[in-house]
Design a protein around this motif. Structure first.
Motif, PDB file in Angstrom:
ATOM      1  N   UNK A1157       0.853  -1.203   0.000  1.00 23.02           N
ATOM      2  CA  UNK A1157       0.000   0.000   0.000  1.00 23.02           C
ATOM      3  C   UNK A1157       0.885   1.249   0.000  1.00 23.02           C
ATOM      4  N   UNK A1158       1.933   1.227   0.833  1.00 14.78           N
ATOM      5  CA  UNK A1158       2.836   2.382   0.919  1.00 14.78           C
ATOM      6  C   UNK A1158       3.516   2.629  -0.430  1.00 14.78           C
ATOM      7  N   UNK A1159       3.867   1.545  -1.093  1.00 17.19           N
ATOM      8  CA  UNK A1159       4.530   1.689  -2.403  1.00 17.19           C
ATOM      9  C   UNK A1159       3.597   2.414  -3.379  1.00 17.19           C
ATOM     10  N   UNK A1160       2.318   1.989  -3.387  1.00 14.59           N
ATOM     11  CA  UNK A1160       1.354   2.653  -4.283  1.00 14.59           C
ATOM     12  C   UNK A1160       1.124   4.114  -3.874  1.00 14.59           C
ATOM     13  N   UNK A1161       1.081   4.349  -2.544  1.00 15.52           N
ATOM     14  CA  UNK A1161       0.922   5.734  -2.061  1.00 15.52           C
ATOM     15  C   UNK A1161       2.074   6.602  -2.561  1.00 15.52           C
ATOM     16  N   UNK A1162       3.286   6.069  -2.472  1.00 16.94           N
ATOM     17  CA  UNK A1162       4.445   6.831  -2.949  1.00 16.94           C
ATOM     18  C   UNK A1162       4.316   7.146  -4.431  1.00 16.94           C
TER      19      UNK A1162
END
Length: 1214
Positions: A1157-1162
């Protein structure tokens, strides 16, 4: 606005700098000079344990005083000295200059005897401590207080939340449900949540009453006993006490409400501090005060350890701590002009000196602007006597607190030929822009007046510092340069020519000669209106700078002059209210650059080398210079003559050719604005490099391009006629709401001038009803005693400016107001609105009444109650009553002094980051933060931009907690400095939520995103490209906490908005499809997932080709989804066939990992971490440098090398 580029909007074009490598090296050298190592001293205060304090050699003793007044255990002390080995330290000495002060020295806090002044300061300080959590000062904007609601959403400080429960449990305990009104598609936009109730603000009562006693001042015999003043206090336990403030401290006396007996009571509880005394006589005070301190310590801004320098004059510092009442005491007022000019004269040879100078300039300017604002309000409210009371109201002038005030009316037909009152209203802002420009050039020996323009209650007041001696002389004797009658008589002076020549190149003003009344030529380096006066202090002042910049011919019809075809095609020249319309400085800069850059690009270096030897080359340069309209034959130096087309100005016969050239140059500049700048502004909006959210940010974006707001109608028509109008619909909508509210503001100004003070709230609420309410029969409520007061006031010939006595305001109707708004739009902006009511405007242009209310309130200074909902659409009763109008504030324009060195460091840091040198960039930005702190103090919009960039760098470099800490300060500062619902604040909330998520604070991240979405709905509504980013963020976080249905609502809304504003084939849309597909996969709805991922795959394939990694990733994901779908289908078939005996293969339903999820947020927030080897990094840096050399205009692209935006990472022509 992503990343680093976001800072630009905080800067004015004035602060352009030539960031040559030498300057940067100098800065780096100088920085080493001031970074002396800090050391630790011990501090011993009475009744407390000694504690350690980290200090820097540059700090003053005064700053340790400040620290002690901020600390919980010593905050109630104000009257003390610091002693080292029995010697009292001088308050204004730098620590490094004190003998014997070293690492580990013990400083003792010694209580000093009080004076009247110290006793007053002490009581005021205690009162401030008691009110520290009371938000009423923030609501009323008292003493620069302002609101911040961040702590409501973060439950206090984010730093100490490391003791949270484990991640596993956290998922269960989060309540993710967003409030109903922020869900996509919700029609409800309530106002109450704008100011959520902070539980810390529940009043903690320490005292019931703390006030001055009626027995003041002490009689002579008591003065001889040391009595300074008497206080009257009622404790929470309802005990009424009378307290004496004496030279030795505070004690109880025997006075009561009706009898005066100043002798000490028994016991008298003599204490040096009022807090110590009250703690002894009231247990509730002691308990609540301690609790209050603990809470308010949480909210205090952390002390930045910074390099400080001794301040210039003791009076300046002392003046800042005055109590405010002294403004009315003769002999106590500040000499503003002397302070403003003295600070400018400070030395500026090296960095420490420049910091000291800029800090002093900023401090005095801020104080002056605050005093001028108070004075202007006092003038309009009728609290100041005019210096010419015999004249009619409009012509009156005022002096208060050494500041000169004049009203924005055409006095003595001064502006008759230029547009009368309209010109008199525009002149002060033009003059202020001139003051701004000359202050920025900052030529030694040339002085401008402190100038503040205040709009309050429908009047425009200009406040200026007073030139020494000007009031004793006639203007004719004083002016030794320029003209006092618009060019009929003109004089010049060699010293002024020498000083103004230095400003002429940066300000692009041409040296020219005009004829005076005797037909002799007079040389000038400015417009004729610019007057030069030598004050009694021997300084050379310039004033009346309203024509610093050249006239705008698009709004200045001149007989016999034809404009360029580009202008004529759009219907220019147009008649304007006044003849003072001038071009903006940003436009002049852009025009000159536009003229010169193509030619510079054509001339290569070899050619330049030949210039000195080859006559042919020299001829080419000569022709090129002629072509761009340069005043020099050997260099590109374009300048403007500001007096062209000024009525009454005559030029010499031998300058006819030059005048023709100048006229052509002005026509070209006017054509450049409409043919280049307006289209490029719209292009910026189309490719989303400029993303205005409200009127203010749109105005800022227009101004950066040099487009005046009077072109708003032209910009809107340009947008309306674009084929891709749907993709910039948000710009059209914001523009229309800006146009409507500006027209309403113009009408409101004259409307208010006829209202007397007692009817003000009734008049304002009536106006808002006519403008926004659907109730067509809005009737004003006149105050009951209206007729009585009218009879009385006929007898008074001289009324205060704000004391109108008519009731014509009450006869305004909604249809009449909207008719006026339409005609104003036509006559001022040349735009046809065609709206007969607010409802029609809302329907036709898709506006929100809430947004219109926000815009009109900000523009006019009206404050309405926000803890209730307004029913704008009721047809039976008006939306506003007079009780809803809380206040009317002044709208103030003034010069903003800049911290130039800090700004240069900031720019160098940005440049380093863009080249991929993150660590060096981070160091420079940190240094910039130190210097900004040094000049501006703790709160400033530029510090906010600095903190945001630092947080982003911390995040990219993997320091998530530090990123969170810096971004938290940035949000607080944006709320306090720009406003709780400013577009910048919304951006800051979004960044903070990302860093919260990265630190594992999931519920806080969601709360912050919900807050950002709510604010955005209030500011611009749901239909805005930035909303797609916000909804993608919310959707991703909800996906992470397994709230799939909610997540889909937000992600599908983001997909719809992205498709609308970026076009269905955009890569952003492909990413949106992918995010939606992932949620469907988690819900095991594989058919929908496949459908979305196929859409995404098709876009990738068409845009970047099959070989691209994104297309491959999408193809792999499609295969995986197909397998899952087939497996699911098999399982279902098995169940149908065998019923409960079916042997079911377990399907993989996984919640997404936080990391994914964090990767997509970035990715969606424009942050991509690229794992590069050292060799790759070297190649990347070499490539960046090669590209920079290729850019002939020398502009660094706003692009971070380690943070490539997704679109940039996918070359379209692979």
């Amino acid at each position: 606005m992503n990343g680093v580029a976001g800072h630009d909007q905080a800067e004015e074009a004035v602060s352009k700098q030539d960031s040559s490598a030498d300057a940067e090296d100098d800065n780096e050298q100088e920085v080493i000079v001031i970074q002396d190592t800090g050391f630790t001293v011990k501090i011993q205060a009475p009744g407390t344990e000694p504690f350690d304090l980290q200090v820097s050699p540059q700090e003053m003793v005064q700053e340790i005083h400040q620290v002690l007044m901020d600390r919980e255990d010593t905050c109630h002390r104000t009257c003390f000295s610091l002693q080292l080995d029995g010697n009292v330290l001088d308050n204004f000495a730098e620590l490094k200059s004190i003998e014997g002060l070293q690492e580990g020295s013990l400083l003792k806090v010694v209580e000093e005897p009080y004076t009247i002044r110290e006793a007053r300061i002490h009581v005021r300080h205690i009162r401030d401590l008691l009110k520290s959590l009371d938000p009423s000062d923030a609501y009323n904007g008292v003493d620069c207080n302002s609101l911040s609601f961040l702590s409501v959403f973060t439950d206090g400080d984010l730093g100490d939340t490391g003791k949270r429960k484990k991640k596993g449990n956290e998922l269960e305990q989060i309540d993710c449900t967003p409030p109903e009104h922020i869900l996509p598609g919700s029609k409800e936009h309530p106002l109450v949540p704008l100011q959520p109730q902070n539980k810390d603000w529940k009043p903690m009562q320490c005292l019931k009453v703390l006030t001055m006693s009626g027995w003041n001042p002490p009689p002579g015999n008591r003065k001889m006993h040391g009595d300074l003043m008497y206080l009257y206090i009622v404790t929470v336990e309802d005990r009424h006490v009378s307290i004496t403030a004496s030279t030795r401290g505070f004690y109880l006396n025997q006075s009561t409400t009706y009898t005066f007996n100043p002798k000490p009571a028994n016991p008298s509880f003599l204490s040096h501090s009022l807090v110590e005394l009250l703690s002894q006589i009231s247990a509730a005070f002691k308990k609540n005060f301690t609790a209050l301190q603990k809470k308010s310590q949480k909210l205090v801004f952390p002390r930045q350890h910074r390099h400080r320098l001794a301040c210039l004059r003791q009076e300046l510092i002392e003046a800042s701590s005055r109590l405010g009442d002294e403004e009315h005491i003769p002999g106590q007022t500040r000499d503003w002009n002397e302070e403003l000019q003295t600070t400018r004269e400070l030395s500026r040879k090296n960095l420490p000196e420049r910091l000291l100078r800029e800090r002093a300039i900023f401090k005095v300017h801020s104080d002056f602007a605050a005093a001028a604002t108070r004075g202007a309000m006092a003038v309009i409210d009728g609290n100041v006597m005019a210096i010419n009371p015999g004249e009619e109201t409009r012509m009156q002038m005022f002096i208060w607190n050494n500041i000169f005030f004049s009203l924005g009316f055409d006095v003595r037909d001064h502006y008759r030929e230029l547009g009368g009152d309209a010109a008199a209203h525009a002149a002060p802002t033009n003059d202020l822009n001139g003051v701004r420009a000359y202050s920025a050039v900052d030529v030694e020996g040339l002085y401008t007046l402190g100038t503040v323009v205040v709009d309050y209650r429908g009047y425009r007041v200009t406040a200026q510092s007073i030139i020494p001696g000007i009031l004793e002389r006639e203007q004719e004797q004083s002016v030794i340069y320029g003209s006092i009658d618009f060019g009929k008589t003109v004089v010049s002076h060699p010293k002024y020519l020498e000083l103004l020549e230095k400003t002429s190149r940066p300000l692009k003003v041409q040296h020219h000669a005009v004829l005076n009344e005797k037909d002799t030529a007079v040389e000038l380096f400015s417009s004729v209106e610019c007057k030069g006066i030598i004050g009694n202090d021997g300084r050379h002042y310039i004033l009346d700078l309203l024509r610093t910049f050249p006239p705008d011919l698009n709004f200045l019809p001149v007989e016999g002059e034809e404009l360029a075809p580009e202008s004529k095609k759009l219907g220019f020249p147009r008649q304007h209210r006044h003849r003072l319309a001038c071009l903006r400085q940003e436009l002049i800069e852009a025009f000159v650059e536009h003229r010169c850059v193509p030619l510079l690009a054509r001339i290569n270096l070899d050619f330049l080398w030949n210039i000195f030897t080859d006559p042919k080359s020299q001829e080419v340069v000569l022709n090129a210079c002629k072509a761009v309209g340069s005043i020099s034959n050997t260099s590109f130096d374009i300048r403007f003559n500001p007096d062209i087309f000024s009525p009454g100005v005559r030029f010499t016969d031998d300058s006819t050719d030059d005048i023709q050239k100048q006229k052509q140059l002005l026509k070209d500049a006017a054509a450049f604005l409409v043919s280049c700048q307006i289209p490029s502004f719209v292009k910026d909006c189309l490719d989303h490099s400029s993303l205005p959210m409200d009127g203010a940010t749109m105005t800022e974006a227009l101004h950066q391009r040099g487009i005046n707001v009077r072109y708003l109608g032209t910009v809107l028509e340009f947008v309306d006629n674009m084929p891709a109008k749907a993709q910039i619909e948000h710009i059209y909508r914001i523009g229309i709401s800006e146009l409507i509210t500006r027209c309403a503001k113009h009408i409101f100004k004259t409307y208010l001038q006829g209202v007397e003070l007692s009817a003000l709230s009734a008049a304002v609420s009536h106006f808002l009803n006519c403008l926004l309410s659907s109730f067509s029969d809005a009737v004003a409520h006149l105050p009951a005693d209206e007729l009585v007061s009218r009879r009385k006031s006929r007898k008074r010939r001289n009324r205060v400016p704000g004391g109108g006595d008519n009731t014509t305001w009450a006869s305004l109707t909604p249809s009449e107001l909207w008719k006026n708004v339409n005609s104003e739009a036509q006559s001022y902006y040349h735009f046809s609105l065609q709206c007969e009511s607010a409802d029609q405007a809302v329907e036709k242009y898709g506006l929100q009444k809430l947004t219109l209310l926000r815009e009109i309130s900000i523009k006019t200074g009206v404050q309405v109650i926000l803890i209730k909902e307004y029913n704008f659409d009721s047809r039976h009763k008006p939306a506003f009553t007079e009780e809803d109008i809380l206040n009317i504030f002044p709208v103030v324009k003034h010069v903003n002094p800049k911290a130039s060195d800090a700004f240069h460091f900031f720019q160098s840091g940005q440049a380093k980051v863009q080249q991929g040198f993150l660590k060096e960039g981070c160091e420079l930005i940190n240094e910039a933060l130190n210097l900004f702190n040094n000049v501006y103090g703790a709160m400033h919009v530029e510090i906010c931009a600095c903190l945001r960039l630092l947080a982003r760098l911390n995040y990219i470099m993997g320091d998530h907690p530090e990123a969170l800490s810096n971004q938290q300060k940035a949000v607080l500062m944006s709320e306090r400095v720009l406003g709780i619902e400013h577009p910048n604040t919304i951006q800051e909330y979004m960044h903070l939520s990302l860093y919260c998520f990265a630190n594992g604070h999931l519920s806080t991240a969601l709360k912050l995103l919900y807050r950002a979405r709510y604010l955005m709905l209030v500011v611009c509504g749901e239909d805005h490209p930035e909303m797609a980013l916000l909804d993608s963020n919310i959707g991703l976080v909800l996906h992470g906490v397994m709230e799939y249905d909610l997540s889909l609502r937000f992600l599908e809304n983001a997909l719809a908005i992205n498709s609308k504003y970026h076009g269905p084939r955009s890569l952003k849309v492909a990413l949106s499809h992918h995010l939606v597909a992932r949620v469907y996969e988690s819900k095991a709805e594989f058919r929908s997932a496949l459908q979305h991922e196929k859409e995404g795959y098709t876009i990738y394939k068409n845009q970047v080709g099959e070989a691209h990694e994104k297309t491959k990733e999408s193809s792999e994901y499609l295969k995986y989804l197909t397998q899952q779908a087939v497996a699911l289908q098999r399982t279902m078939n098995e169940i149908y066939k065998n019923g409960s005996n079916a042997s079911i293969m377990p399907l993989k339903f996984t919640a997404p990992s936080m990391a994914s999820v964090l990767e997509q947020l970035n990715i969606i927030n424009g942050i991509i971490f690229i794992p590069l080897s050292q060799k790759d990094l070297e190649n990347l840096k070499a490539e960046v440098q090669r590209r920079q050399l290729m850019q002939n205009s020398g502009k660094i692209e706003e692009q971070q090398a380690s943070q490539l935006e997704l679109d940039d990472k996918l070359p379209v022509d692979d």
